[in-house]
Design an enzyme around this catalytic site. Sequence first.
Site, PDB file in Angstrom:
ATOM      1  N   LYS A   1      42.554  49.322  44.584  1.00  0.00           N
ATOM      2  CA  LYS A   1      43.276  48.103  44.679  1.00  0.00           C
ATOM      3  C   LYS A   1      44.535  48.239  45.164  1.00  0.00           C
ATOM      4  O   LYS A   1      45.160  47.754  46.211  1.00  0.00           O
ATOM      5  CB  LYS A   1      43.275  47.407  43.497  1.00  0.00           C
ATOM      6  CG  LYS A   1      43.936  46.193  43.161  1.00  0.00           C
ATOM      7  CD  LYS A   1      43.947  45.452  41.915  1.00  0.00           C
ATOM      8  CE  LYS A   1      45.158  46.240  41.277  1.00  0.00           C
ATOM      9  NZ  LYS A   1      45.721  45.355  40.069  1.00  0.00           N
TER      10      LYS A   1
ATOM     11  N   ASP B   1      42.147  41.801  42.418  1.00  0.00           N
ATOM     12  CA  ASP B   1      42.816  41.815  41.181  1.00  0.00           C
ATOM     13  C   ASP B   1      42.129  40.764  40.260  1.00  0.00           C
ATOM     14  O   ASP B   1      41.001  40.254  40.536  1.00  0.00           O
ATOM     15  CB  ASP B   1      44.382  41.343  41.254  1.00  0.00           C
ATOM     16  CG  ASP B   1      44.574  40.051  41.746  1.00  0.00           C
ATOM     17  OD1 ASP B   1      43.748  39.252  42.146  1.00  0.00           O
ATOM     18  OD2 ASP B   1      45.783  39.559  41.544  1.00  0.00           O
TER      19      ASP B   1
END
Length: 307
Positions: A175, A193
């Site tokens: 991420k 997220d």
Amino acid sequence: MKKSAEKSVKKQAAVKKQAPAKKPAVVPGKAAAAVKGVGPAKTVAAKPVRAESRTALVRRARRINRELAEVYPYAHPELDFENPFQLVVATVLSAQTTDLRVNQTTPALFAKYPTPEDLAAAVPEEVEEILRPTGFFRAKTKSVIGLSKALVEDFGGEVPGRLEDLVKLPGVGRKTAFVVLGNAFGRPGITVDTHFQRLVRRWQWTAETDPDKIEAAVGALFPKSDWTDLSHHVIWHGRRICHARKPACGACPIAPLCPAYGEGETDPEKAKKLLKYEKGGFPGQRLNPPRAYLDAGGKPAPPLGAG
């Protein structure tokens, strides 16, 4: 009389065999009828009558992205940064806290430690004191000092522009790597997220729960060139309208395309009060947002300690 009785029995049997009348389906995007003297009835999300074809899913997903692009033409990463080093550090610090809190904290950090060399040589206790407002400050201090040392020792003090190199840095996962690649190097990536995970499941783009599998499933619906902006659009929508606990369904611009319509408030006036939106006067996450955001009426966030 005998024949008349037989006809009556047959008629009653035919009536019993008739199927009961079907209840009308609830259609997303249309409010439930209100009963006089009682608040609007809660709209129940309609379930698809049949499985959505792959082609239909791709078309719906891309249309949602196009419409969100019109709503948030100024969408951008909500972490303040001036270079790849600042962005990778800020993204690591954003775990378990808000981008706003990170943006309020990093000015002091980067003023004292402007380069990887500076942060690599920092006294941990001094860094901890600066990072205390972000929460989990000891672990975060260990990560940012560790990744700074790795940058100095393995990459000549420069943030690498490859996924396989970024994920080797302490505290950096896929991420974080995609945030850096997409926003510091212009290389497409999907940022999965918590907002992104919640919305793509609500929209039935995927039923996966593992971030890596979500990334793969959603990435397959879009051209690679769309991935970075798609991430911004979805995350912005999750923060401003499609909230975790009280989504503002009645004020959502993509409600007709959403299978989960009705999970939140459907009354337009009540839903409007749930919005956290720039044009409603709400400040953004960044102290130094892009010009396009300010031109659209967005307000910068206040510095740490401001009223």
